[in-house]
Design an enzyme around this catalytic site. Structure first.
Site, PDB file in Angstrom:
ATOM      1  N   MET A   1       0.760  -1.139  -0.089  1.00 22.55           N
ATOM      2  CA  MET A   1      -0.509  -0.024  -0.365  1.00 22.55           C
ATOM      3  C   MET A   1       1.039   0.992   0.053  1.00 22.55           C
ATOM      4  O   MET A   1       0.300   2.539  -0.044  1.00 22.55           O
ATOM      5  CB  MET A   1      -0.886  -0.287   1.160  1.00 22.55           C
ATOM      6  CG  MET A   1      -2.122  -0.839   1.390  1.00 22.55           C
ATOM      7  SD  MET A   1      -3.201  -0.906   2.135  1.00 22.55           S
ATOM      8  CE  MET A   1      -2.689  -0.642   3.515  1.00 22.55           C
TER       9      MET A   1
ATOM     10  N   TYR B   1       4.093   3.725   1.022  1.00 22.42           N
ATOM     11  CA  TYR B   1       4.486   4.578   2.612  1.00 22.42           C
ATOM     12  C   TYR B   1       5.664   3.255   2.404  1.00 22.42           C
ATOM     13  O   TYR B   1       5.823   3.624   3.865  1.00 22.42           O
ATOM     14  CB  TYR B   1       3.810   5.402   3.334  1.00 22.42           C
ATOM     15  CG  TYR B   1       3.825   5.877   3.611  1.00 22.42           C
ATOM     16  CD1 TYR B   1       3.834   7.300   3.303  1.00 22.42           C
ATOM     17  CD2 TYR B   1       4.563   6.478   5.666  1.00 22.42           C
ATOM     18  CE1 TYR B   1       4.589   8.826   3.934  1.00 22.42           C
ATOM     19  CE2 TYR B   1       5.219   6.952   5.826  1.00 22.42           C
ATOM     20  CZ  TYR B   1       5.753   9.004   5.079  1.00 22.42           C
ATOM     21  OH  TYR B   1       5.700   9.785   6.214  1.00 22.42           O
TER      22      TYR B   1
ATOM     23  N   HIS C   1       8.789  -3.342   3.142  1.00 19.90           N
ATOM     24  CA  HIS C   1       8.286  -3.751   1.924  1.00 19.90           C
ATOM     25  C   HIS C   1      10.019  -3.791   1.256  1.00 19.90           C
ATOM     26  O   HIS C   1       9.403  -5.131  -0.057  1.00 19.90           O
ATOM     27  CB  HIS C   1       7.467  -2.456   1.526  1.00 19.90           C
ATOM     28  CG  HIS C   1       6.653  -1.358   2.229  1.00 19.90           C
ATOM     29  ND1 HIS C   1       6.642  -0.631   2.812  1.00 19.90           N
ATOM     30  CD2 HIS C   1       5.453  -2.566   2.605  1.00 19.90           C
ATOM     31  CE1 HIS C   1       5.549  -0.392   3.489  1.00 19.90           C
ATOM     32  NE2 HIS C   1       4.441  -1.597   2.929  1.00 19.90           N
TER      33      HIS C   1
ATOM     34  N   ASP D   1       2.486  -9.406   8.430  1.00 19.60           N
ATOM     35  CA  ASP D   1       0.801  -9.368   8.915  1.00 19.60           C
ATOM     36  C   ASP D   1       0.642 -10.628   8.350  1.00 19.60           C
ATOM     37  O   ASP D   1       0.201 -11.522   7.846  1.00 19.60           O
ATOM     38  CB  ASP D   1      -0.072  -8.847   7.425  1.00 19.60           C
ATOM     39  CG  ASP D   1       0.638  -6.933   7.661  1.00 19.60           C
ATOM     40  OD1 ASP D   1      -0.026  -6.379   7.956  1.00 19.60           O
ATOM     41  OD2 ASP D   1       1.738  -6.718   6.881  1.00 19.60           O
TER      42      ASP D   1
HETATM   43  P1  AMP Z   1       1.250  -2.831   3.463  1.00 21.23           P
HETATM   44  O1  AMP Z   1       1.961  -2.100   2.607  1.00 21.23           O
HETATM   45  O2  AMP Z   1       1.321  -2.491   5.350  1.00 21.23           O
HETATM   46  O3  AMP Z   1       0.307  -3.276   2.983  1.00 21.23           O
HETATM   47  O4  AMP Z   1       2.003  -3.964   3.318  1.00 21.23           O
HETATM   48  C1  AMP Z   1       3.042  -4.604   2.593  1.00 21.23           C
HETATM   49  C2  AMP Z   1       3.422  -5.833   2.407  1.00 21.23           C
HETATM   50  O5  AMP Z   1       4.825  -5.567   2.982  1.00 21.23           O
HETATM   51  C3  AMP Z   1       2.859  -7.035   3.356  1.00 21.23           C
HETATM   52  O6  AMP Z   1       3.028  -8.285   2.853  1.00 21.23           O
HETATM   53  C4  AMP Z   1       3.318  -6.842   4.548  1.00 21.23           C
HETATM   54  O7  AMP Z   1       2.947  -7.439   5.462  1.00 21.23           O
HETATM   55  C5  AMP Z   1       4.544  -6.108   4.114  1.00 21.23           C
HETATM   56  N1  AMP Z   1       5.529  -5.665   4.978  1.00 21.23           N
HETATM   57  C6  AMP Z   1       4.957  -4.645   6.204  1.00 21.23           C
HETATM   58  N2  AMP Z   1       5.461  -4.241   6.923  1.00 21.23           N
HETATM   59  C7  AMP Z   1       6.617  -4.638   7.274  1.00 21.23           C
HETATM   60  C8  AMP Z   1       7.985  -5.606   7.972  1.00 21.23           C
HETATM   61  N3  AMP Z   1       7.941  -4.506   9.564  1.00 21.23           N
HETATM   62  N4  AMP Z   1       8.435  -6.431   7.166  1.00 21.23           N
HETATM   63  C9  AMP Z   1       8.266  -7.294   6.402  1.00 21.23           C
HETATM   64  N5  AMP Z   1       7.320  -7.378   5.585  1.00 21.23           N
HETATM   65  C10 AMP Z   1       6.602  -6.160   5.983  1.00 21.23           C
END
Ligand code: AMP
Length: 305
Positions: free
Chosen positions: A30, A32, A37, A150
């Site tokens: 998503m 940011y 990521h 997650d």
């Molecule tokens: P999001 O942008 O929050 O939807 O996350 C996108 C992807 O990045 C998802 O698969 C998350 O689980 C992963 N992600 C987010 N934060 C972390 C983190 N601290 N360590 C590893 N993967 C992450």
């Protein structure tokens, strides 16, 4: 790195890359972007000929009272970070393309969507499963990379891909943390200075759980109780849940066993945060009669399907 905004163009690119025999890795986000990521993108770049990252703040997975409108966005910086990580295509679709009106379809993964965050965020995982399904259909990746951060989402996506025979391999990579242990998250930006300091309590509670397990404690209620006590010492923190469950099917466990997920969710101030740890216990056979079984607690295991 090419920016792709159009679904049709993304499909054509994927087809072309595939016809050249290139393996396509996919990292849905998503935006940011932070190092969490980026770790996924870097792994994909290492393992695949082509890496596609998507940036899409999916309205379907936000509840009416949640932070969809104020979710942090910074496409310019994201573009720089993704390019630096070696991403080949950055897919940035818009809402009207993703959800033409009327949008009448959805994907649901039952049971494992219902506990933990699913209980607090009705419809959230239906939104996640639906958008990931759509993105898979558009990008047609060989491998898709998700974060253990997650944990419930990762378990749901794995099950969805398995149940629906999706031709994609799901890889789940370890949580990337700040120096003090706080799990990286786009939402950490909402924390003020004091809350940022307090937020590490979630990770500390997981470390406490680990240390209890290392000392031989196996009762989930005792471990959860100790975690609760620790978190409740921090005034700005409010626990939403502490779950001790099987890491794959998310069934509640009364006694800790190998491959147990300990997940915690809560608010620090007004900011909702989640964190977790997977416990791997290896009971090696004693070589001599007096030797105790060796217990290994693996805090950040890479969890692949
Ligand atoms: P999001 O942008 O929050 O939807 O996350 C996108 C992807 O990045 C998802 O698969 C998350 O689980 C992963 N992600 C987010 N934060 C972390 C983190 N601290 N360590 C590893 N993967 C992450």
């Amino acid at each position: 790195m090419k920016i792709v905004r159009d679904i049709k163009e993304m499909r054509q690119i994927s087809k072309k890359e595939r016809s050249k025999g290139n393996i396509i890795g996919f990292v849905p986000t998503m935006g940011y972007l932070h190092q969490g990521h980026i770790s996924l993108a870097e792994k994909s770049v290492k393992e695949c000929e082509i890496t596609v990252m998507s940036i899409y703040v999916n309205p379907l997975q936000f509840g009416p009272q949640e932070d969809f409108l104020r979710y942090p966005r910074n496409l310019k910086k994201d573009m720089e970070l993704a390019k630096k990580a070696g991403v080949d295509y950055l897919f940035v679709p818009n809402d009207s393309q993703m959800y033409p009106v009327p949008f009448l379809s959805a994907v649901e993964v039952n049971t494992i969507s219902e506990g933990l965050c699913g209980k607090l965020r009705p419809g959230h995982f239906k939104g996640v499963a639906t958008v990931v399904n759509k993105l898979f259909n558009i990008v047609e990746p060989d491998i898709a990379y998700f974060g253990q951060k997650d944990a419930q989402q990762a378990a749901i996506i794995k099950k969805m891909a398995f149940d629906l025979n999706m031709p994609v391999k799901i890889k789940v990579l370890p949580i990337v943390r700040e120096k003090d242990g706080l799990a990286m998250s786009s939402r950490n930006t909402y924390l003020n200075q004091l809350e940022r300091k307090d937020a590490v309590i979630l990770y500390e509670s997981l470390r406490k759980a680990c240390s209890l397990i290392e000392k031989g404690e196996r009762r989930s209620a005792v471990i959860a109780g100790q975690m609760k006590r620790l978190i409740n010492k921090v005034e700005s923190a409010r626990i939403s849940y502490i779950a001790i469950v099987d890491a794959e099917d998310l069934r509640e466990l009364k006694i800790i066993k190998n491959n147990t997920l300990i997940a915690v969710a809560g608010f620090v101030g007004k900011v909702r945060l989640i964190d977790n740890i997977v416990i791997k216990i290896k009971n090696q056979k004693p070589k001599t009669k007096n030797q105790k079984p060796k217990i290994q607690v693996n805090k950040n295991d890479e969890n692949n399907v």
